[in-house]
Enzyme design. Structure first.
Site, PDB file in Angstrom:
ATOM      1  N   ASP A 117       0.514  -3.014   1.423  1.00  0.00           N
ATOM      2  CA  ASP A 117      -0.531  -3.286   0.433  1.00  0.00           C
ATOM      3  C   ASP A 117      -0.757  -2.099  -0.509  1.00  0.00           C
ATOM      4  OD1 ASP A 117      -2.444  -4.841  -0.803  1.00  0.00           O
ATOM      5  OD2 ASP A 117      -4.050  -4.247   0.563  1.00  0.00           O
ATOM      6  N   ASN A 151      -1.055 -15.594  -1.101  1.00  0.00           N
ATOM      7  CA  ASN A 151      -0.598 -14.902  -2.308  1.00  0.00           C
ATOM      8  C   ASN A 151      -0.159 -15.847  -3.433  1.00  0.00           C
ATOM      9  OD1 ASN A 151       0.747 -12.075  -0.444  1.00  0.00           O
ATOM     10  ND2 ASN A 151      -1.188 -12.203  -1.562  1.00  0.00           N
TER      11      ASN A 151
HETATM   12  C1  IPE Z   1      -1.918  -8.796   2.280  1.00  0.00           C
HETATM   13  O1  IPE Z   1      -2.312  -8.153   1.140  1.00  0.00           O
HETATM   14  C2  IPE Z   1      -0.628  -9.541   2.007  1.00  0.00           C
HETATM   15  C3  IPE Z   1       0.552  -8.712   1.865  1.00  0.00           C
HETATM   16  C4  IPE Z   1       0.593  -7.412   1.913  1.00  0.00           C
HETATM   17  C5  IPE Z   1       1.759  -9.437   1.643  1.00  0.00           C
HETATM   18  P1  IPE Z   1      -3.319  -8.824   0.109  1.00  0.00           P
HETATM   19  O2  IPE Z   1      -3.473  -7.842  -0.991  1.00  0.00           O
HETATM   20  O3  IPE Z   1      -2.856 -10.171  -0.263  1.00  0.00           O
HETATM   21  O4  IPE Z   1      -4.644  -8.969   0.983  1.00  0.00           O
HETATM   22  P2  IPE Z   1      -6.157  -9.045   0.516  1.00  0.00           P
HETATM   23  O5  IPE Z   1      -6.245 -10.067  -0.579  1.00  0.00           O
HETATM   24  O6  IPE Z   1      -6.549  -7.691   0.022  1.00  0.00           O
HETATM   25  O7  IPE Z   1      -6.902  -9.414   1.748  1.00  0.00           O
HETATM   26  C1  IPE Z   2       0.769  -5.977  -1.746  1.00  0.00           C
HETATM   27  O1  IPE Z   2       0.284  -5.254  -2.832  1.00  0.00           O
HETATM   28  C2  IPE Z   2       1.982  -6.795  -2.093  1.00  0.00           C
HETATM   29  C3  IPE Z   2       1.779  -8.243  -2.035  1.00  0.00           C
HETATM   30  C4  IPE Z   2       0.690  -8.848  -1.666  1.00  0.00           C
HETATM   31  C5  IPE Z   2       2.905  -9.071  -2.441  1.00  0.00           C
HETATM   32  P1  IPE Z   2      -0.838  -5.869  -3.759  1.00  0.00           P
HETATM   33  O2  IPE Z   2      -0.171  -6.596  -4.873  1.00  0.00           O
HETATM   34  O3  IPE Z   2      -1.788  -6.659  -2.960  1.00  0.00           O
HETATM   35  O4  IPE Z   2      -1.525  -4.557  -4.312  1.00  0.00           O
HETATM   36  P2  IPE Z   2      -3.069  -4.370  -4.592  1.00  0.00           P
HETATM   37  O5  IPE Z   2      -3.786  -4.651  -3.320  1.00  0.00           O
HETATM   38  O6  IPE Z   2      -3.436  -5.329  -5.682  1.00  0.00           O
HETATM   39  O7  IPE Z   2      -3.180  -2.947  -5.021  1.00  0.00           O
HETATM   40 MG    MG Z   3      -3.497  -6.168  -1.996  1.00  0.00          MG
END
Ligand code: IPE
Ligand code: IPE
Ligand code: MG
Length: 234
Positions: A15, A63
């Protein structure tokens, strides 16, 4: 370090890609790109440190809520990375995909199924990649399979055990999940391996995933080594 001090199976919630890109005034997909490079390196670091299995949360069932151009960017990245995943499989790495891949385009589906099949006898290391994965969906899927077996008379509902359900999870052939690492400062599971994490240790870190280094991994493993795991005992 003794063997029990090294986690056998680590789950990584990759993340912080979006925030990493934003800090650089770049589009979010730039962050995903960088995150994918760190994913590759982390596999090697885990192997070097004596870990047996690592599962990476790459795309959750939630996602899909993201803007279409971001989802498309992640799918294109996946297409490009499939080649790398295939190369990894040659280094005695078994690849297990966790999640419902039927939602992906046919070319991706075919490749992923093939990679799982051709790497299934590799024993050097296991890489799990969670794609269109959700812990609730995973448990629900197992429940459906068990209920079908009940309906067909193969088993009776009174005989259902935790072990039976566990055998129907994507992680059935992996060692137990010992440690979950979540960078980016968020302190939640976001539907990642919720059954398997029942007795896992958690290390939450402020680093954004694209900045994650071997030192960060060593820090997390060190934290893990200092925890007292009681599993309900004393
Ligand atoms: C969790 O991250 C999913 C992945 C890393 C693939 P998210 O960014 O989607 O989670 P939330 O929305 O902060 O809970
Ligand atoms: C995690 O990084 C990757 C996926 C969920 C695919 P994010 O895209 O959630 O990054 P932040 O949380 O917005 O910084
Ligand atoms: Mg995220």
């Amino acid at each position: 370090m003794g063997d029990t001090l090294i986690p056998q199976h680590i789950g990584f919630i990759m993340d912080g890609n979006g925030r990493w890109a934003k800090k650089r005034l770049m589009p979010r997909n730039f962050g995903h790109n960088q995150g994918a490079a760190v994913f590759k390196k982390t596999i090697n670091w885990c192997r070097e440190l004596g870990v047996k299995c690592a599962t990476f949360y790459a795309f959750s069932t939630e996602n899909w809520k993201r803007p279409p151009d971001e989802v498309k960017g992640i799918m294109d990245l996946l297409r490009r990375y499939i080649k790398d995943i295939r190369e990894s499989a040659k280094e005695d790495i078994r690849i297990i995909i966790l999640g419902d891949i039927s939602a992906f385009d046919e070319d991706i589906r075919v490749e992923l199924t093939d990679i799982m099949e051709t790497s299934k006898d590799n024993t050097g290391f296991i890489v799990g990649i969670a794609l269109n994965y959700g812990g609730r969906a995973e448990i629900c899927r197992a429940a459906k399979i068990l209920s079908e077996r009940c309906v067909s008379g193969e088993i009776s509902s009174a005989d259902i055990t935790e072990d039976m359900l566990e055998q129907l999870l994507y992680t059935a052939e992996m060692p137990p999940l010992d440690l979950v690492i979540r960078p980016s400062g968020e302190q939640r599971l976001s539907n990642f391996l919720i059954w398997q994490a029942a007795y896992a240790e958690f290390v939450f870190m402020d680093v954004l995933w694209p900045d994650f280094t071997k030192k960060d991994l060593e820090y997390a493993i060190n934290e893990y080594a200092g925890r007292s795991r009681r599993f309900g005992g004393i």
